[in-house]
Design a protein around this motif. Structure first.
Motif, mmCIF file in Angstrom:
data_model
loop_
_atom_site.group_PDB
_atom_site.id
_atom_site.type_symbol
_atom_site.label_atom_id
_atom_site.label_comp_id
_atom_site.label_asym_id
_atom_site.label_seq_id
_atom_site.Cartn_x
_atom_site.Cartn_y
_atom_site.Cartn_z
ATOM 1 N N LEU A 242 0.854 -1.220 -0.014
ATOM 2 C CA LEU A 242 -0.033 -0.060 0.036
ATOM 3 C C LEU A 242 0.766 1.335 0.030
ATOM 4 C CD1 LEU A 242 -2.861 -1.044 2.483
ATOM 5 C CD2 LEU A 242 -2.985 -0.824 -0.158
ATOM 6 N N THR A 243 1.938 1.175 0.699
ATOM 7 C CA THR A 243 2.843 2.391 0.976
ATOM 8 C C THR A 243 3.576 2.626 -0.437
ATOM 9 O OG1 THR A 243 3.133 1.990 3.055
ATOM 10 C CG2 THR A 243 5.092 3.284 1.794
ATOM 11 N N SER A 244 3.785 1.764 -1.265
ATOM 12 C CA SER A 244 4.395 1.710 -2.499
ATOM 13 C C SER A 244 3.512 2.188 -3.479
ATOM 14 C CB SER A 244 4.948 0.064 -3.058
ATOM 15 O OG SER A 244 5.531 0.282 -4.170
ATOM 16 N N LEU A 245 2.401 1.798 -3.422
ATOM 17 C CA LEU A 245 1.186 2.089 -4.431
ATOM 18 C C LEU A 245 0.873 3.887 -4.206
ATOM 19 C CD1 LEU A 245 -1.479 -0.729 -4.405
ATOM 20 C CD2 LEU A 245 -0.176 0.322 -6.251
ATOM 21 N N ALA A 246 0.716 4.124 -2.896
ATOM 22 C CA ALA A 246 0.586 5.604 -2.536
ATOM 23 C C ALA A 246 1.783 6.527 -3.055
ATOM 24 C CB ALA A 246 0.388 5.786 -0.966
ATOM 25 N N THR A 247 2.878 5.874 -3.028
ATOM 26 C CA THR A 247 3.935 6.763 -3.551
ATOM 27 C C THR A 247 4.121 6.699 -4.990
ATOM 28 O OG1 THR A 247 5.448 5.874 -1.712
ATOM 29 C CG2 THR A 247 6.711 6.748 -3.404
ATOM 30 N N SER A 248 3.451 5.906 -5.642
ATOM 31 C CA SER A 248 3.484 5.935 -7.027
ATOM 32 C C SER A 248 2.362 6.560 -7.824
ATOM 33 C CB SER A 248 3.702 4.495 -7.675
ATOM 34 O OG SER A 248 2.521 3.714 -7.245
ATOM 35 N N ALA A 249 1.510 6.581 -6.940
ATOM 36 C CA ALA A 249 0.198 7.447 -7.400
ATOM 37 C C ALA A 249 0.258 8.909 -7.253
ATOM 38 C CB ALA A 249 -1.024 7.210 -6.238
ATOM 39 N N THR B 234 -5.649 8.813 -16.945
ATOM 40 C CA THR B 234 -5.583 8.360 -15.535
ATOM 41 C C THR B 234 -5.850 6.837 -15.640
ATOM 42 O OG1 THR B 234 -6.775 10.462 -15.073
ATOM 43 C CG2 THR B 234 -7.100 8.205 -13.614
ATOM 44 N N LEU B 235 -6.487 6.128 -16.573
ATOM 45 C CA LEU B 235 -6.741 4.711 -16.597
ATOM 46 C C LEU B 235 -5.565 4.197 -16.967
ATOM 47 C CD1 LEU B 235 -8.708 2.315 -16.562
ATOM 48 C CD2 LEU B 235 -9.213 2.783 -18.827
ATOM 49 N N ALA B 236 -4.632 4.670 -17.691
ATOM 50 C CA ALA B 236 -3.326 4.004 -18.046
ATOM 51 C C ALA B 236 -2.487 4.123 -16.973
ATOM 52 C CB ALA B 236 -2.799 4.967 -19.332
ATOM 53 N N SER B 237 -2.553 5.237 -16.186
ATOM 54 C CA SER B 237 -1.378 5.325 -14.909
ATOM 55 C C SER B 237 -2.016 4.586 -13.923
ATOM 56 C CB SER B 237 -1.438 6.774 -14.557
ATOM 57 O OG SER B 237 -2.843 7.031 -13.820
ATOM 58 N N VAL B 238 -3.182 4.158 -13.567
ATOM 59 C CA VAL B 238 -3.475 3.191 -12.786
ATOM 60 C C VAL B 238 -3.302 1.847 -13.165
ATOM 61 C CG1 VAL B 238 -5.707 1.833 -11.566
ATOM 62 C CG2 VAL B 238 -5.725 4.552 -11.813
ATOM 63 N N GLN B 239 -3.417 1.500 -14.427
ATOM 64 C CA GLN B 239 -2.853 0.102 -14.835
ATOM 65 C C GLN B 239 -1.373 0.000 -14.813
ATOM 66 O OE1 GLN B 239 -4.802 0.727 -18.962
ATOM 67 N NE2 GLN B 239 -6.390 -0.813 -18.456
ATOM 68 N N GLN B 240 -0.556 0.904 -15.022
ATOM 69 C CA GLN B 240 0.872 0.977 -15.080
ATOM 70 C C GLN B 240 1.285 0.809 -13.408
ATOM 71 O OE1 GLN B 240 2.847 4.520 -16.696
ATOM 72 N NE2 GLN B 240 4.753 3.534 -16.118
ATOM 73 N N MET B 241 0.799 1.399 -12.405
ATOM 74 C CA MET B 241 0.883 1.220 -11.115
ATOM 75 C C MET B 241 0.708 -0.071 -10.700
ATOM 76 S SD MET B 241 -0.320 4.892 -9.228
ATOM 77 C CE MET B 241 -1.818 5.003 -10.123
ATOM 78 N N LEU B 242 -0.419 -0.563 -11.041
ATOM 79 C CA LEU B 242 -0.782 -2.170 -10.783
ATOM 80 C C LEU B 242 0.091 -3.204 -11.231
ATOM 81 C CD1 LEU B 242 -4.663 -1.786 -10.541
ATOM 82 C CD2 LEU B 242 -3.148 -1.946 -8.600
ATOM 83 N N ALA B 243 0.937 -2.857 -12.303
ATOM 84 C CA ALA B 243 1.635 -3.768 -13.147
ATOM 85 C C ALA B 243 2.509 -4.785 -12.281
ATOM 86 C CB ALA B 243 2.128 -3.138 -14.541
ATOM 87 N N ASN B 244 3.033 -3.939 -11.155
ATOM 88 C CA ASN B 244 4.266 -4.433 -10.566
ATOM 89 C C ASN B 244 3.780 -4.562 -8.955
ATOM 90 O OD1 ASN B 244 6.274 -4.314 -12.719
ATOM 91 N ND2 ASN B 244 6.351 -2.170 -12.221
ATOM 92 N N ALA B 245 2.384 -4.379 -9.014
ATOM 93 C CA ALA B 245 2.000 -4.603 -7.527
ATOM 94 C C ALA B 245 1.188 -5.943 -7.420
ATOM 95 C CB ALA B 245 1.193 -3.411 -7.165
ATOM 96 N N LYS B 246 1.593 -6.761 -6.467
ATOM 97 C CA LYS B 246 0.908 -8.043 -6.184
ATOM 98 C C LYS B 246 0.363 -7.876 -4.923
ATOM 99 C CE LYS B 246 3.457 -9.432 -9.718
ATOM 100 N NZ LYS B 246 2.752 -9.607 -11.092
ATOM 101 N N GLY B 247 -0.810 -8.662 -4.871
ATOM 102 C CA GLY B 247 -1.618 -8.884 -3.814
ATOM 103 C C GLY B 247 -2.605 -7.815 -3.536
ATOM 104 N N VAL B 248 -2.986 -6.971 -4.553
ATOM 105 C CA VAL B 248 -3.941 -5.748 -4.207
ATOM 106 C C VAL B 248 -5.265 -6.169 -4.726
ATOM 107 C CG1 VAL B 248 -4.175 -3.356 -4.878
ATOM 108 C CG2 VAL B 248 -1.876 -4.275 -4.859
ATOM 109 N N GLN B 249 -6.243 -5.655 -3.854
ATOM 110 C CA GLN B 249 -7.291 -5.882 -4.354
ATOM 111 C C GLN B 249 -8.306 -4.485 -4.221
ATOM 112 O OE1 GLN B 249 -8.506 -8.738 -1.136
ATOM 113 N NE2 GLN B 249 -9.188 -10.195 -2.737
#
Length: 202
Positions: free
Chosen positions: A69-76, A180-195
């Motif tokens: 979550l911290t990693s996602l928040a940083t990349s967002a 925005t959709l593209a950036s969300v998809q990119q952020m999730l590309a390397n994130a595992k176990g996110v719901q």
């Protein structure tokens, strides 16, 4: 004799106090467990009654660890990933307080938000929830129910939920060149176990 009576009385009071303390300890243990269940969302998700009309409160997020979550928040950057998803759904009219999810007794389902009406069906097995969208588009979301103090969260694989958002945007012709959709998809590309999913309240 009086001395014996005083001793017996003291023993009874001690036993009563011990019993009361034991009862209090048991009560506090149960109460603490129940509060913990509400906070963590692990209480009665399996027996939770999802039927009825629920108000959409925004996008929910969960991850396998706080580090994710911290990693996602940083990349967002300026906005959290759930805020970005909120903004995307808002483009289709699905806004907090202005959309409802209806789970009917007969297994039919609708997501109503202003001009958009997404019908489908739903099934529940334990804490597992499946929503099949139909008519406007065909799409399946399979996830879990997490109970909260105000209602529940419906959580799905993040990539799948973003796919759902993309489908909804297609329906209202808002998907073309959506950065925005593209950036969300990119952020999730390397994130595992996110719901990701829906926060709901009655």
């Amino acid at each position: 004799m009086k001395k014996v009576f005083v001793i017996l009385s003291a023993l009874v009071l001690t036993a009563t106090a011990a019993s009361a303390q034991s009862w209090l300890d048991s009560f506090l243990k149960v109460a603490t467990e129940k509060v913990g269940d509400v906070i963590t969302g692990t209480s009665s998700a399996a027996s939770f009654d999802i039927k009825g009309s629920w108000k959409y409160q925004g996008v929910a997020i969960s991850a396998s660890s706080e580090n994710v979550l911290t990693s996602l928040a940083t990349s967002a950057g300026a906005g959290t990933i759930e805020k970005k998803c909120d903004d995307l759904l808002a483009k289709a009219g699905i806004k907090a307080g202005a959309a409802t999810l209806n789970f009917k007794e007969d297994g039919s389902f609708t997501l109503n938000a202003g001009k958009i009406n997404l019908p489908g069906t739903w099934t529940k097995e334990g804490s597992k929830l499946t929503i099949n969208f139909a008519k406007l588009f065909t799409f399946k979301l399979v996830g879990t129910i997490k109970t909260t103090s105000t209602g529940c969260q419906l959580l799905f694989d993040a990539d799948k939920f973003v796919g759902f958002i993309s489908k909804v945007l297609e329906v209202v012709n808002k998907v073309a060149n959506n950065s925005t959709l593209a950036s969300v998809q990119q952020m999730l590309a390397n994130a595992k176990g996110v719901q990701l999913g829906f926060k709901l309240a009655k």
